[in-house]
Scaffold this active site. Structure first.
Site, PDB file in Angstrom:
ATOM      1  N   GLY A 170       0.828  -1.204   0.014  1.00 23.25           N
ATOM      2  CA  GLY A 170       0.114   0.101  -0.048  1.00 23.25           C
ATOM      3  C   GLY A 170       0.753   1.099  -0.034  1.00 23.25           C
ATOM      4  O   GLY A 170       2.060   1.205  -0.553  1.00 23.25           O
ATOM      5  N   SER A 171       0.188   2.205   0.455  1.00 25.58           N
ATOM      6  CA  SER A 171       1.037   3.766   0.481  1.00 25.58           C
ATOM      7  C   SER A 171       2.092   3.524   1.654  1.00 25.58           C
ATOM      8  O   SER A 171       1.883   2.785   2.405  1.00 25.58           O
ATOM      9  CB  SER A 171       0.108   4.698   0.723  1.00 25.58           C
ATOM     10  N   GLY A 192       2.200   2.033   5.407  1.00 29.46           N
ATOM     11  CA  GLY A 192       3.327   0.985   5.749  1.00 29.46           C
ATOM     12  C   GLY A 192       4.048   1.629   7.125  1.00 29.46           C
ATOM     13  O   GLY A 192       4.089   0.832   7.970  1.00 29.46           O
ATOM     14  N   GLU A 245       5.513  -3.471   1.338  1.00 31.62           N
ATOM     15  CA  GLU A 245       5.677  -3.180  -0.298  1.00 31.62           C
ATOM     16  C   GLU A 245       4.961  -1.824  -0.538  1.00 31.62           C
ATOM     17  O   GLU A 245       3.708  -1.903  -0.629  1.00 31.62           O
ATOM     18  CB  GLU A 245       5.443  -4.135  -1.166  1.00 31.62           C
ATOM     19  N   CYS A 280       2.560   0.038  -8.591  1.00 26.52           N
ATOM     20  CA  CYS A 280       3.304   0.630  -7.845  1.00 26.52           C
ATOM     21  C   CYS A 280       4.901   0.750  -8.454  1.00 26.52           C
ATOM     22  O   CYS A 280       5.519   1.915  -8.468  1.00 26.52           O
ATOM     23  CB  CYS A 280       3.679  -0.121  -6.589  1.00 26.52           C
TER      24      CYS A 280
END
Length: 478
Positions: A227-228, A232, A249, A283
């Site tokens: 995610g963002s 994280g 990630e 991403c």
């Protein structure tokens, strides 16, 4: 659809639901429960109580169950692909490709787990250990939380849920609230395949309630989050308070370097693949296009021609090349970022228009290295920001100035130069003669800097999802 809490599919006691819409049409597809903190804690308690039962099953039995799951996905691929396309806005042909990846990733993990042999140190290398044997084994962590974003729910599921289950963990899955339906169906199929309800759970709701409850629980042994960067960091903080493992990630602002000697046809095709796939919501997509000044005008002209040949429209139409973003809110944010970049001095070459959740493929020229988009502004949409450079050293400097370090790429015929650039780039993956959008299930995928911690992939995830124990047979041969 419902949440799976313990061994029951249920709604929220609050009666609250999350409505899931087709972003292309604003059609209401379905609803899922918006769970309370207490209901999430029930799912955690059940997973914790029943994980040992799953751990007691043999690796072969777990492999057979996951293989049955993959077969069930194949049998239901038409329904699943259509559901994925409708709830995400991605073209149906991309949705079919993503569902098909279950048949690559799950068998890959199944075969890998059968060959996790550990390591042996026979008779040691230190004085006094001549008659001692040491060997390692991998044992489950316990309860693993998988937090999955909206952009590639199936692909990211593959790298979290099957490996965690194969290693004997119980798994609590939290899909993105905007498109949780395909992953909820996956949980239904996992239960049908033989994973006990509760060993696999799916919980729905906001990050502030559900996500925080999951990451803060002392009964959770690992959080695997994609995610963002902000999400994280919050998850890692919560995990640190009870020494839980975390694998993150996160965001990326990958640099795509085109040298003057690079194959222009290849550069154009790779830009389409590496930036416009999934409407730019990737991403590890190439997002900053560093083009050597002597070929920049040609590159832009060719990219405009290519964009004009692509069809953007109804994601459920097999002829559609580019769909819409996951929501109108996401498209509004891309619009805001593009407008801010133009206000900073960039030139709009093409695109730049929004219609609901649709945003046109857009090229921005005259982007300078001091602009936010050239550093840390990650545009999660179909936007090609072009930055000119004169020397490779200058390109490396621009590429490395970002806080992110997920992936990078270069297109050049000089392989010696390409290798040197790959070593100088501050990122977790690097593609030579292709865009940075490359993620095989085998590779250890992960970022540097603010792009994450840890790696995912068949080569690494099974160990990440387990604990290493060393067993010492002291003086066994004496």
């Amino acid at each position: 659809m419902k949440s799976l809490i313990g061994n029951k599919w249920c709604d929220s006691s609050s009666g609250k639901v999350i409505e899931v819409y087709n972003p292309a049409t604003n059609e209401l597809i379905d609803t899922v429960p918006s769970l309370t903190k207490e209901e999430v804690e029930m799912a955690i308690d059940y997973a914790d109580a029943h994980q040992k039962e799953w751990e007691a099953k043999s690796v072969i039995e777990r492999c057979e169950i996951l293989s049955r799951f993959a077969n069930l996905v194949e049998e239901n691929k038409d329904e699943l692909a259509m559901l994925l396309s409708k709830e995400t806005g991605k073209p149906i042909k991309e949705a079919y490709n993503e569902i098909a990846n279950i048949q690559i990733g799950v068998p890959g993990y199944v075969e890998k787990v059968k060959h996790e042999y550990g390591n042996i140190v026979y008779r040691g290398t230190e004085k006094g250990q001549e008659n001692t044997i040491q060997y390692t084994i991998q044992q489950p962590l316990g309860v693993v939380v998988a937090i999955i974003p909206f952009n590639f729910p199936s692909d990211i599921f593959i790298n979290k849920v099957p490996p965690a289950l194969l290693m004997g963990n119980a798994v609590i899955l939290k899909p993105a609230s905007v498109n949780p339906l395909t992953l909820t169906r996956y949980v239904e199929l996992l239960v049908e395949a033989g994973v006990p309800a509760g060993v696999i759970s799916v919980v729905h709701g906001s990050g502030s309630v559900v996500g925080t409850t999951l990451t803060s629980s002392k009964k959770v042994d690992m959080v695997s989050l994609t995610g963002s960067t902000a999400a994280g960091i919050d998850a890692a903080k919560n995990c640190a308070l009870h020494c839980a493992h975390s694998s993150l990630e996160l965001g990326g602002n990958d640099a795509f370097i085109l040298c003057a000697d690079g194959d222009m046809d290849l550069a154009i095709e790779e830009t389409v693949w590496g930036r416009l796939y999934n409407t730019g919501q990737v991403c590890c997509a190439s997002k900053r296009f560093l083009i050597e000044n002597s070929v920049k005008d040609e590159y832009i002209r060719r990219m405009v021609e290519k964009i004009n040949s692509l069809k953007q429209g109804n994601p459920q139409d097999m002829a559609t090349d580019i769909g819409c973003l996951v929501s109108e809110e996401a498209a509004i944010e891309v619009e805001r970022q593009v407008n801010a970049t133009i206000e900073a001095g960039a030139t709009l070459v093409c695109g730049g228009k929004r219609n609901g959740a649709f945003y046109e493929p857009t090229i921005l020229d005259n982007v300078t290295k001091d602009m936010e988009v050239a550093k840390d502004m990650e545009i999660f949409g179909p936007v090609i920001s072009v930055i000119g450079f004169d020397t490779v050293e200058e390109a490396i400097e621009i590429a490395n100035q970002s806080i992110y370090g997920l992936s990078g790429s270069i297109i050049t015929k000089d392989i010696s130069r390409a290798i040197k650039v790959s070593e100088a780039m501050e990122c977790g993956g690097f593609v030579i003669n292709g865009a940075s959008f490359f993620r095989s299930f085998e590779q250890p995928f992960g970022g540097w800097k603010y792009s994450g911690i840890g790696n995912e992939g068949i080569m690494t995830t099974l160990k990440e999802m387990s604990r290493t124990k060393t067993v010492i047979l002291k003086n066994i041969t004496k």
